[in-house]
Design a protein around this motif. Structure first.
Motif, short mmCIF file in Angstrom:
data_model
loop_
_atom_site.label_atom_id
_atom_site.label_comp_id
_atom_site.label_asym_id
_atom_site.label_seq_id
_atom_site.Cartn_x
_atom_site.Cartn_y
_atom_site.Cartn_z
N THR A 291 -44.09 23.31 9.19
CA THR A 291 -43.65 21.95 9.54
C THR A 291 -42.86 21.28 8.42
OG1 THR A 291 -45.67 20.99 8.63
CG2 THR A 291 -45.72 21.60 10.95
N GLY B 282 -41.94 16.46 19.11
CA GLY B 282 -41.44 15.80 17.91
C GLY B 282 -40.01 15.33 18.04
N ALA C 293 -49.47 25.66 7.86
CA ALA C 293 -48.87 24.45 8.42
C ALA C 293 -47.77 23.88 7.52
CB ALA C 293 -49.96 23.39 8.64
N MET D 49 -50.10 21.75 16.53
CA MET D 49 -48.93 21.42 15.71
C MET D 49 -47.64 21.87 16.39
SD MET D 49 -50.26 22.33 11.89
CE MET D 49 -51.87 21.74 11.37
N VAL D 50 -47.68 23.07 16.96
CA VAL D 50 -46.47 23.60 17.60
C VAL D 50 -46.15 22.80 18.85
CG1 VAL D 50 -45.52 25.59 18.80
CG2 VAL D 50 -46.77 25.90 16.65
N ARG E 172 -43.62 15.83 13.60
CA ARG E 172 -44.34 17.10 13.38
C ARG E 172 -45.01 17.13 12.00
NH1 ARG E 172 -39.59 21.44 12.07
NH2 ARG E 172 -38.49 20.09 10.60
N VAL E 173 -44.44 16.41 11.03
CA VAL E 173 -45.05 16.32 9.70
C VAL E 173 -46.22 15.34 9.73
CG1 VAL E 173 -44.68 15.54 7.32
CG2 VAL E 173 -42.95 16.95 8.46
N GLY F 34 -46.03 18.82 17.86
CA GLY F 34 -45.09 18.56 16.78
C GLY F 34 -43.70 19.05 17.08
N LEU F 35 -43.61 20.36 17.31
CA LEU F 35 -42.27 20.94 17.39
C LEU F 35 -41.59 20.62 18.72
CD1 LEU F 35 -42.85 24.36 15.58
CD2 LEU F 35 -42.16 22.16 14.63
N VAL G 85 -49.75 16.60 10.84
CA VAL G 85 -50.38 17.75 10.17
C VAL G 85 -51.71 17.38 9.47
CG1 VAL G 85 -50.14 19.34 8.21
CG2 VAL G 85 -48.36 19.19 9.94
#
Ligand SMILES: Nc1ncnc2c1ncn2[C@@H]1O[C@H](COP(=O)(O)OP(=O)(O)OP(=O)(O)O)[C@@H](O)[C@H]1O
Ligand SMILES: [Mg+2]
Lengths: 254, 237
Positions: free
Chosen positions: B113, B28, B109, B20-21, B40-41, B24-25, B44
């Motif tokens: 996020t 993203g 999460a 996710m990090v 990033r959403v 996503g981050l 999830v």
């Protein structure tokens, strides 16, 4: 009417997937309350027979009754306690947990199983290993735990597949005296062993198995008389091991 | 059961959070929105589904294989428990760990996020189904496996690719023909899509359809693993 036999086996045949015929139309009756020895050479079918009785091997054909109950059924399974030939312990569980879980499998509540587990830990001298996992136990301790587990749910028929293989003299005598007491209390014992003097000392009846069939069955004394032998070893060699020894002699001469 | 929690709970949670990090981050910002959600959403729910599926699968396959291999399964087979009870016990055992992972992961999460949980009951149904399906698959592989390698082989060659290609990281509707249609043949697409609808309220296909397909797959796999316990096929020689 006679009480049903502890174990009544008729026409039991087991052919493994690879074609090996391990049990060949075998009949055997183990009377209620007896101390019964099952002797025979390696590969005779002892472990297979025990597996078929304990729902560990699928019989090809034949009938098994345990105190009159159909073999493999819930009642039959509840009445049997088994200590297998090879120690089979969950390596992540401690001595106490091994016993506790076993009680659970046999329908005991947590408290009852816990109490019973502590009793067995004392009876089998495992107190200072209570919270130790199986891989950290010595071989003899594993044997004791295996026996403790087999007896935890107070079975009526206890099946011991070579319980004293590779066990030192002291522990062997310890195990014997425990099993003797159990037998005196009315539990039926079915024991396999390769130590003939052990079978002679403990068992009130002996069956000899070879090639998946029972080839002789009597008291130790009766077997000696009927085979004109002085020791059980001579009976054993005459009945089940004769062919193998002749082969070995032939091979040695070749 | 939670003795090995560092391996069975913590490791998959951290792995999913890292995805996710990292994806996503960092990524993203350079990827535009998908179906109205920030990237990033968007990823999830699929990552949660993936972590739970793998946990249920690998817990059960290794538990069963170990019990067979070290033969302490015999202590269970010789006990007076009907086959369905033993089967259910293993399914629940695997599901507990998987659900614990799902709860912990969701708890981290969502705040990190900002992902929503639009239809909690639907999300729960989706993850219960997927946990059961993958738990049953784990049992099946654990029963058939000849070696430890077999299980990771199935995981790496079958499950992981199908999950990745099932739209965890992208919307398959953006692939265009024929890849979109091909993706719809992947059963794991429906697992991911149903979970995503539970969380985000948005999906590629109607959630009734995806949940039904997941339910059918679950029933199929559970029947298969039940069959293995009922017949003793491969459990008892
Ligand atoms: N799972 C199996 N698949 C195929 N053959 C088997 C299997 N288990 C045992 N056998 C074969 O069945 C026969 C009987 O084996 P079994 O283990 O019952 O003998 P045993 O009397 O217990 O011998 P031992 O005294 O060495 O323990 C042997 O020929 C053995 O190789
Ligand atoms: Mg044997």
């Amino acid at each position: 009417m006679n009480p049903p036999a502890a174990l009544d086996i008729k026409g039991l045949t087991k052919r493994y997937g690879d074609g090996t015929l391990a049990l060949d139309d075998l009949d055997l009756e183990v009377p209620d309350g007896s101390f019964f020895g099952l002797l025979g050479p390696n590969g005779a079918g002892k472990t297979t027979l025990i597996g078929a009785v304990c729902n560990l091997v699928r019989p090809t054909s034949g009938e098994i009754r345990v105190f009159g109950n159909p073999g493999g059924g819930m009642m039959a399974r509840r009445m049997i306690g088994i200590a297998e030939q090879e120690p089979n312990l969950d390596k992540f569980l401690t001595v106490y947990e091994t016993l506790l879980y076993h009680g659970g499998y046999y329908g005991m509540g947590r408290e009852e199983a816990g109490e019973r587990a502590e009793q067995m830990i004392d009876a089998f001298d495992l107190r200072n290993k209570r919270d130790v996992e199986a891989p950290k136990l010595s071989g003899g301790m594993r044997r004791r735990l295996l026996l403790a587990r087999a007896l935890l749910h107070r079975p009526n028929l206890v099946i011991l597949d070579e319980p004293t293989a590779g066990v030192d003299l002291e522990l062997r005598h310890e195990l014997w005296s425990y099993i003797r007491v159990l037998h005196e209390q009315g539990t039926t014992i079915l024991l396999t062993t390769h130590y003939l003097e052990e079978a002679e000392a403990l068992c009130d009846e002996i069956a000899l198995i070879s090639g998946g069939k029972i080839v002789a069955r009597d008291t130790a004394a009766g077997l000696k008389v009927s085979h004109g032998a002085e020791t059980l070893e001579q009976v054993y060699l005459k009945t089940v091991a004769g062919g193998r020894i002749a082969l070995a002699e032939e091979a040695a001469r070749a | 059961m939670l003795k090995l929690w560092k391996q069975t709970i913590l490791a998959p949670v951290i792995a999913a959070l890292l995805f996710m990090v990292v994806f996503g981050l960092s990524l993203g910002n350079s990827i535009s929105e998908i179906n109205g959600f920030e990237y990033r959403v968007y990823i999830v729910p699929g990552l949660i589904a993936m972590a739970m599926a793998q946990a249920a699968y690998s817990n059960n396959s290794s538990t069963i294989f170990q019990a067979r291999n070290d033969r302490y399964l015999d202590d269970i087979l010789s006990a007076p428990m009907p086959a369905w009870q033993v089967h259910l016990g293993y399914l629940i055992g695997g599901a507990m760990r998987s659900l614990l992972i799902g709860v912990v992961l969701t708890a981290f999460a969502l705040p990190i996020t900002g992902a929503p949980l639009v239809h909690p009951a639907e999300a729960l149904l989706a993850v219960l189904l997927l946990t059961t399906a993958f738990g049953a698959l784990g049992i099946i592989v654990g029963v058939y496996a000849q070696s430890w390698d077999n299980q990771s082989f199935i995981n790496n060659i079958v499950i992981l690719p199908l999950i990745f290609l099932g739209g965890v990281f992208y919307s398959v509707s953006r692939l265009g023909s024929p890849w979109e249609q091909i993706s719809h043949l992947n059963p794991l697409f429906y697992v991911v899509d149903a979970t995503r609808h539970g969380f985000l309220g948005s999906s590629d296909v109607n959630p009734v359809i995806s949940l039904s397909i997941v339910a059918v797959i679950t029933i199929g796999l559970v029947s298969w693993s039940q069959y293995l316990f009922s017949t003793g096929h491969r459990l008892k020689p």
